[in-house]
Design an enzyme around this catalytic site. Sequence first.
Site, PDB file in Angstrom:
ATOM      1  N   CYS A 113      41.536  32.387  74.929  1.00 26.55           N
ATOM      2  CA  CYS A 113      42.833  32.472  74.266  1.00 26.55           C
ATOM      3  C   CYS A 113      43.784  32.898  75.382  1.00 26.55           C
ATOM      4  CB  CYS A 113      42.789  33.534  73.168  1.00 26.55           C
ATOM      5  SG  CYS A 113      44.336  33.664  72.286  1.00 26.55           S
ATOM      6  N   HIS A 118      48.921  32.469  66.834  1.00 29.21           N
ATOM      7  CA  HIS A 118      49.177  31.428  67.826  1.00 29.21           C
ATOM      8  C   HIS A 118      50.489  30.702  67.521  1.00 29.21           C
ATOM      9  CE1 HIS A 118      44.603  31.371  68.742  1.00 29.21           C
ATOM     10  NE2 HIS A 118      45.235  32.386  69.294  1.00 29.21           N
ATOM     11  N   SER A 127      56.619  39.657  69.964  1.00 27.82           N
ATOM     12  CA  SER A 127      56.715  39.091  68.622  1.00 27.82           C
ATOM     13  C   SER A 127      57.863  38.097  68.582  1.00 27.82           C
ATOM     14  CB  SER A 127      56.956  40.193  67.599  1.00 27.82           C
ATOM     15  OG  SER A 127      58.288  40.642  67.719  1.00 27.82           O
ATOM     16  N   SER A 142      59.698  38.015  75.037  1.00 33.50           N
ATOM     17  CA  SER A 142      58.493  38.070  75.859  1.00 33.50           C
ATOM     18  C   SER A 142      58.890  38.429  77.291  1.00 33.50           C
ATOM     19  CB  SER A 142      57.791  36.704  75.843  1.00 33.50           C
ATOM     20  OG  SER A 142      57.476  36.322  74.523  1.00 33.50           O
ATOM     21  N   HIS A 176      48.354  42.138  77.366  1.00 32.53           N
ATOM     22  CA  HIS A 176      48.419  40.717  77.007  1.00 32.53           C
ATOM     23  C   HIS A 176      49.481  40.429  75.968  1.00 32.53           C
ATOM     24  CE1 HIS A 176      46.625  41.631  73.190  1.00 32.53           C
ATOM     25  NE2 HIS A 176      46.326  40.396  72.898  1.00 32.53           N
TER      26      HIS A 176
END
Lengths: 489, 137
Positions: free
Chosen positions: A106, A211, A387, A392, A411
């Site tokens: 992932c 995702h 979120s 980010s 992460h």
Amino acid sequence: MTDDDVKQFGDIRLERVREHVWEMPREGEMRVPARVLASEQLLEQIRQDKTLEQLRNATHLPGMTKHAICMPDGHQGYGFPVGGVGATDAEEGCISPGSVGYDINCGVRMMKTNLTYAELEGKEEELVDALFANVPSGLGGGGIVQGDVDAVEGVLDRGVDWALEHGHAVEDDLAHCEDEGRRPDADPDAVSQKAKDRGKNQLGSLGSGNHFLEVQRVTDVFREDVASEFGLEEDQIVVLIHCGSRGLGHQVCSDYLRKIEKEHGDLLDSLPDKELAAAPAGSELAEEYYGAMCAAINFAWVNRQLIMHRTRRVFERVFGRDWEAMEMDLLYDVAHNIAKKEVHEVDGEDRELYVHRKGATRAFPAGRPELPSAYRDVGQPVIIPGSMGAGSYVLRGGERSLDLTFGSTAHGAGRTMSRTQAKQEYWGETVQDELRDQQKIYVKAQSGATVAEEAPGVYKDVDEVVRVSDELGIGDKVARTFPVCNIKG
Amino acid sequence: MSFELRDHTADVAVAASAPSLSGLFAAVADGLAAAGCEEIPDAGGERFPVEVRAEGVEALLFDYLDQLVYERDVRAVLPVDNEAEVREEGAEWTLSGSARGVPLADVDAREVKAVTYSEMCVAETADGWEAYVVFDV
């Protein structure tokens, strides 16, 4: 040591080593101490669930070296905590499928563009609808490629090379992916038919849960020189893709947990949590799992590659230009559920270790030979998704990461609220409306429940996670991005 | 038999109870379906068989739930209305069962990735059996 330097949470004691570094001293069956890298604010959240207990359990793994480590975004998982890093000796230790997790590789990749936010404004709804219609997501949505036996075998064996051979990638994509998108240790024969059956209909799909695919704009640049090397500048549009190895990777993990249970029950019995299941280093099963896991890593890289290449086509239609003209180039692709053989200095000696990163990102600084030539002199890009309402970060592997974390950092933001509680507190449509009306973020999802489960309020403060990473020197802040369009399964 | 979904920071847990072990397995399987879909249609879809064997009760439960996740992905159906018959046969435990497979196209379902062994518990009580299972979502 003052009272402020010691925390007692039930039977777990943490002692402050220095700012943001807390140590759980070795006791009982622990093979090494554990460390939590967190501010007071984050530690207060981390202690709320079973994260610390799971971290202590992880120290029981054979061959665990230096410390089991919890990243600033750590939270309760299954077996090993999410946000956990554990390095085990590759000769005398073990490899633990449970400490990699089900969603092998992932991870996230970021694709750059030369578009500015001003060029995108007014097209948000068209873009989010086009992405949602063209990128498979959710359960049973199929994949971009309808895989047959040969395709799955090729993907498992050759990774992104397979995508290049079949017109889903360009050479430059390989040059900007961890390991150039291909794990040389991959062994497709070690992947079960069940896993291949599950994967063949999901090649090129987001899945669901947390995702997503997100179009973002760069809002802040903190280190101009590094951002310039990465090709990032303020107001630029970028695309972030977060997904993994889908059912194929999940099945690989399940299969090997059961094989370990049958073949190495004595080792399993010595561990405090069955989900930490591990195969002794050097055993046939350890080699088999490593080969299968590396093949699943290849699958995940191809999965994200297919989605990225499809996204290029979607942008071409929406903006009426070739993707090459929009300079839609891969910045980097990072894994955050993985175990890799790496050489690290321990007590003055180079040792080969299995570095397990479960919900943690490799963050190698400049100079490590594993880095692609594009980043060898500057340090690898590290992508930290937040979120959908908080944005980010792009970091750069920090100089202190090798010493403190085996070259790793956080992460993501890390959850603070369960999915069931999230659905009680949020209503998907309301969250979507508020994001659009108040923050100009356009969200489209297969299910309102997914939106509620992933509402911004259920995550930790990503700014705080990144602040701690930056101050510790394990991952340096380079740029911040903010969502514009988000699709999820 | 009954189940309920329990809080977990990242994932979803199912707690179930039933008078018999067979009922317990079916209840956990129904919990798995509920973890992925809030509104399960009362009808629709065809039943398919599920056969599993393992060396112990917990291993059987793990393999059973793993098989249902596999069937979901390859058949593109959500397994609901689960029926199971659990037996101990010498050194082995077996499960013969079936599920109604509701086409994924007909439901608003989310992905449960896998069953985990973390905190898994299968225990006999004064009233029958109870289980606790964490699923990776």
